[in-house]
Every structure is written in C-alpha cells, then in structure tokens.
Design a protein around this motif. Sequence first.
Motif, short mmCIF file in Angstrom:
data_model
loop_
_atom_site.label_atom_id
_atom_site.label_comp_id
_atom_site.label_asym_id
_atom_site.label_seq_id
_atom_site.Cartn_x
_atom_site.Cartn_y
_atom_site.Cartn_z
N LYS A 141 0.86 -1.18 0.00
CA LYS A 141 0.00 0.00 0.00
C LYS A 141 0.89 1.23 0.00
N GLU A 142 0.70 2.09 -0.98
CA GLU A 142 1.54 3.28 -1.09
C GLU A 142 0.84 4.48 -0.45
N GLN B 150 3.82 0.45 2.52
CA GLN B 150 3.53 -0.38 3.68
C GLN B 150 3.16 -1.77 3.18
N LEU B 151 3.66 -2.79 3.88
CA LEU B 151 3.32 -4.16 3.53
C LEU B 151 1.88 -4.45 3.94
N LYS B 152 1.06 -4.77 2.96
CA LYS B 152 -0.35 -5.03 3.21
C LYS B 152 -0.63 -6.52 3.35
N ASN B 153 0.05 -7.33 2.51
CA ASN B 153 -0.17 -8.77 2.57
C ASN B 153 1.04 -9.48 1.95
N ILE C 184 10.22 -0.60 3.62
CA ILE C 184 8.78 -0.83 3.62
C ILE C 184 8.32 -0.98 5.07
N TYR C 185 7.31 -0.21 5.44
CA TYR C 185 6.80 -0.30 6.81
C TYR C 185 6.05 -1.62 6.98
N THR C 186 6.39 -2.36 8.01
CA THR C 186 5.70 -3.61 8.32
C THR C 186 5.12 -3.51 9.74
#
Length: 353
Positions: A25-26, A32-35, A320-322
């Motif tokens: 997800k941008e 951000q890591l969505k899945n 990437i935010y997790t």
Amino acid sequence: MFFSKKEEIVGLDIGSSLIKAVELKEGPKGFQLKNFGVVPLAPEIIVDGLIIDASRVVEGIRSLFEKQKFKSKDVTISVSGHASVIIKRVTIPEMSEEELRESIRWEAEQYIPFSIEEVELDFQILSPSKTGAGQMDVLLVAVKKDKINDYVIVAKEAGLNPVVMDVDAFAIENMYELNYEVELGKNIALVNIGANTTNINIIKDGVSLFTRDSSMGGNQITEAIQKEFSLSFENAEKAKRGEDVHAVSSNAVYSIIENTSKDFATEVSRSIDFFKSTTVGEDVEKVILSGGCAKMRMLSNILSENLDVPVITANPFNNIYTDPKTFDAGYLQDIAPIAAVAVGLAIRKVGDK
C-alpha cells in the motif's frame, strides 16, 4: 510491458520451488506491507522455468490467495530463463520513441537468436550514445510468446487478472532501488539465485548495463545431497537447511554445500568478467544477493572471497513499513531474500518503464 490498467496490483512470483505474493500500500510516507504469503511447489512442477504441470501451479496460486485472503485479483507476473528471455543493450540510429516503436521489430531482428514472430518485444531508450553523434542506447527485451502465455494462463485459471508482465532481473532492480540508496558512479551486481535459475543484473546510476540468466540454482545443492546419501528430494532439502536427517552427516552436507557454492561463485565471476571485457574501465564494487540461496551465509562468504567485493544479503522490506501487529519481524527477516522478486513486482504500475 503488456496488458491493461488497474489500481492495486499484487506482485506474484511463480518460482520453481515456491510461489510468493506481495501486496503493498503506497502512502505519503512510502510503502507499507499489506499482505504477503508463500506456498511450496514440488520440484517436478516447474523445471528450468517451464511449467510442466499447470494444474498444480493453478492449485498453488489459488491456495495462496485463499489462505492469505488477498483482495486484489490484479497481478504483476514475471519470467526469466536464458533460453526464452533476451535482454540486450544496443546502439541504434537516434530516433523518437514513436519511430522506434514502429521499427522495433526490424531493429530487433539482428539481435534475437530466434524468429521475431515467436517473441513479444519491449524497449527503453536509455540515453544518447557515447559512441558518436546521431546514435542512442536502447535496452531491448524479447520474451518468447509461448512462455508468456504459459504464465498468463495459470494466473487466469487461478482467477487472477495479469495486468503487467515483467522480467525477474528488472523486478530485482526495482526492489533494490526502493530499498537502497543509489550509489552514484558505482557498478552494483544484483544476483538472485532461485531454485533453478540465477539472475544477474549489473546496474550503474539506476541504469541496467548487463543482464544474464544462468541455469544454476539451489536445486543443484539439493540434488548433490540427494545423490550422495540416496535421499528423497524432501529429505535432501531438510539436510540442506541444517535439519537432522537420519544417517546423514552434517559435516558431509557442509562439504557439499561449500563445493557447490564455489560453483555458484565461479558462474557469477564469469558473468562479471564478461561484463568487464565488454566495457572500458568498469568493475563491480558490490553484490546484492537475493533468492533462497541468499539465506546460506556460506555462499555469501564464498562469493565475497572469490569476487573480492562486499556481498550484502538483500532485505526487500528495508524501506517498507511492516506493522508488527500483523507481521512477525523474525519471520520476515528470515524469509526476506526469497521475497525480492515479488516485492519488485508489487511496486510496478501499468504503463511505467
């Protein structure tokens, strides 16, 4: 490269031993890591990049998307393989992008070792050539149509909508540029060692200078262990990962891994030597290693010793935010090198280059 436009895209990496999927997800602060999910494939389902058992690939993709509850059905997929993917940096007469698009098939014929009717073509104009006025450098990509169709068909039969087709080497480049600072003036070798294929992409200042796919992969280590101890492929994989297997000496396994890692190092070294022989005054200053074999510390050490350059294990989640409430940090750290291609595919947008 091809197809139509949608908003959210899942990066779907259909590998020889694992299927990986990443959805990002941008936002205003970045990605951000969505899945994220992974499912294994038996070794005989995809061999040397060729889909042997399409129904089981479809089953694996469906299982992954159902298990992880991916909402988007739009996917980016990619291919690789020295026999079906040709990537060449060529110098041609200067012309507009529109003119090149009209003449690309004629320009490509002299560089493609099989019939031009058998391939899908794409290109990117890199820069005016340094070799003389009126010339320009172009990155030419040709992929066999039957290979594209095989991968598109399994994605569609799994209920997905392929909206972008990419190449593994470029997906790794996208992953690198997202997660690492571009080191101006330096040649960086991106080396992705999968189960059956090794992708090498040497880049400088954000531009690909040299790419090569080799048929070496992690399965060669597994097969060597399997042969030495008369094991099943599954038990040989366990031994390779350092798990206890009855009547198997860990020291002997270590020796096999060490010897095969030296073969990998020799293969990568040959590619880099060829790159240096075709350029003037260029050398490689760092290697970024990804793929399942990147988890083997011995391999990175042997590569570093043979190439005499630092070898860094890729972390495709570096920038990437997790969310720690959603994703286990230890698991992501362990699995990270395997996710490199899928992350590179997940940041693709339809229509970009």
